[in-house]
Enzyme design. Sequence first.
Site, mmCIF file in Angstrom:
data_model
loop_
_atom_site.group_PDB
_atom_site.id
_atom_site.type_symbol
_atom_site.label_atom_id
_atom_site.label_comp_id
_atom_site.label_asym_id
_atom_site.label_seq_id
_atom_site.Cartn_x
_atom_site.Cartn_y
_atom_site.Cartn_z
ATOM 1 N N GLU A 23 -1.852 -9.176 3.577
ATOM 2 C CA GLU A 23 -1.882 -9.614 4.971
ATOM 3 C C GLU A 23 -3.300 -9.767 5.518
ATOM 4 O O GLU A 23 -3.490 -10.389 6.549
ATOM 5 C CB GLU A 23 -1.075 -8.642 5.852
ATOM 6 C CG GLU A 23 -1.670 -7.251 6.038
ATOM 7 C CD GLU A 23 -1.342 -6.267 4.909
ATOM 8 O OE1 GLU A 23 -1.103 -6.712 3.772
ATOM 9 O OE2 GLU A 23 -1.357 -5.047 5.168
ATOM 10 N N CYS A 79 0.838 -1.193 0.000
ATOM 11 C CA CYS A 79 0.000 0.000 0.000
ATOM 12 C C CYS A 79 0.885 1.260 0.000
ATOM 13 O O CYS A 79 1.571 1.533 -0.968
ATOM 14 C CB CYS A 79 -0.989 -0.055 1.167
ATOM 15 S SG CYS A 79 -2.346 1.103 0.999
ATOM 16 N N HIS A 127 -3.553 -5.427 0.006
ATOM 17 C CA HIS A 127 -3.053 -5.915 1.292
ATOM 18 C C HIS A 127 -3.055 -7.443 1.327
ATOM 19 O O HIS A 127 -4.085 -8.039 1.610
ATOM 20 C CB HIS A 127 -3.929 -5.372 2.427
ATOM 21 C CG HIS A 127 -3.767 -3.899 2.633
ATOM 22 N ND1 HIS A 127 -2.752 -3.360 3.389
ATOM 23 C CD2 HIS A 127 -4.466 -2.847 2.144
ATOM 24 C CE1 HIS A 127 -2.840 -2.046 3.382
ATOM 25 N NE2 HIS A 127 -3.879 -1.698 2.627
#
Length: 606
Positions: A174, A80, A172
Amino acid sequence: MPHDAIAIIDFGGQYAHLIATKVRRLGVLAEIRQPEDPIDAFAPYRGIIISGSPSLSAHGEDSEYTKEIYELDVPILGLCFGHQEIAKHYGGEVIHGGRQWGPAELHLTGEHPLFAGLGPVEPVWMSHYDSVVSVGPEFRELGRSVTTDGGPDHRYAAIGSDSLRRYGFQFHPEVDDTVHGDRMIANFVFEICGCRPSWTMEAFLEEELDRIRDQVGDRSVFLLASGGVDSTVAATLLARALGPERVDLLHIDNGLMRKDESAQVLEFFRGLGLGSHVHFVDASDRFLAALAGLVEPEAKRRAIGDTFIEVFQEEGARLGLHDHLLGQGTIYPDTIETGGTKRADTIKTHHNRVPVVQEMLAAGRLVEPLGDLYKLEVRELGEQLGIPRQLVWRHPFPGPGLGVRALCGDGSGDIEGLEEIAPLVAEVGRRYDLDAEILPIRSVGVKADLRAYEHPVLLSGDSAWESLLAAASALTAEVPGINRCVWNLAEDAPATALPLPATVTRERLDLLREADARVMDGLRRHGLYDEIWQCPTVLVPLDLSGNGGELIVVRPVRSRRAMTATPVELPRALLDELRRDLLALDGVSGVALDLTTKPPGTIEWE
Ligand code: XMP
């Protein structure tokens, strides 16, 4: 360093710590580092990941950090904001624009070790305002993104330079909603950085028991226990580390609990072998008095948090527990959302992070054994500790309870500026054959790591679930000032939505308690309770049918760690029952279902 390790540079993004968790779950140690740490601090690592950030890369004011990391001969992955920084550093351009929230598709431009084992199109999760629009000469585009609501393609969603070993993802990996994000992180950690796994959860438990014993020494702990998953696991862990005779536990009935909840909580704690160390106080009058007249969500949270601590300190004094440390079941998101790391924005003040508690933290008088974990890890730890499944997998419930879910307002509806965006809202609605209307109330959400206190849109009309979700996603992406969409479950669009003045009162809490119990019964009847992460029922002071009653919003979501969430489709039969059961309550003027992902909404309304 005995383990192969990865450094995560925390630029204050909501997910920085989650990256560390995901890497650790691969068996590789991950440690959080600050952007201004000296370059030597990065020497022990086999790779670096740069997190997202609430600051904007394009504007670059906050981009002061140890840029010598780019001279290190280890792989770097930016996520990001980190992606934008890497693009910029090596000659690319970042503009303020091209924002995306929530789901998107990553279309890979070819094969690459970072995406080994994955398909050509991958579902990913976005939360950004700025975008990369060109890359430097040594970089190439590894993937572009396409939003699922039919918006324009975004180029450079994934970039890389194999000669430099620098990579960037706009999305993202994650968060759990990037379905194969774990695999992407694993590819970076193992294939690109060459790490070998050596770190486990059992090791974490042993280290944690030692850490608690070290911190507490020969003192005892007085634990504030709401009875939710976190405080239950924290109490069990502390009792295991210190022995039950050195743990005292207080459960406060704050009047903001669910129906019959306090009784169940006390029963469990007494069964833990803590016996006479379990204390109880009914302080509901105190909490209501503290909340009287308050409207603004953060003011409510502070009042609840302060009252918790006041009651707790008074009870501690009454019981003679002067030298005890304060124990709390704080988990990592509580800290990050309260702006608890240097650059993070305050999304909300969690009750266990009010100023008095922050002072105790600074004075070393706080024990928070779960402070590094997310709910999923807390639950796994709970199972390892032998806590019954039905407790460990109970839906999360916020510490400030129904105080959060009873929205308040001064009756004005905060309508300034709404007239300008109303035509755009209606136009997007029409695109999906739905009637769309801005509601005159605001609630907290989160956009690109920043708090967003904005208006919801009410969609009326019948439509397929996918189309409702697409409309919701288009509205929050295209219309500034909108952070949520709800679907009207009543047959007709309301003539008007009239804002009502409202604060937290016993009557409203009783109504919400009953509505919540009916929603929970419905989920259980349809066998959906375990499938759903959480389903807040929210009382919104808007009169939709002219009967002086309020709107009830039902928000079923799927999630794993609460940092992101997606709305859950409920069967039509259940929706019919909910409409009937909720509209039958005195004081209800409408029922709606929340269609918003997190981001841009949060799970709770407040
Ligand atoms: P949001 O609304 O931020 O919530 O998406 C994420 C998760 O945290 C819970 N929550 C809290 N839990 N104290 C808590 O112990 C709090 O003050 C608090 N506020 C939100 C929320 O229910 C969800 O599971």
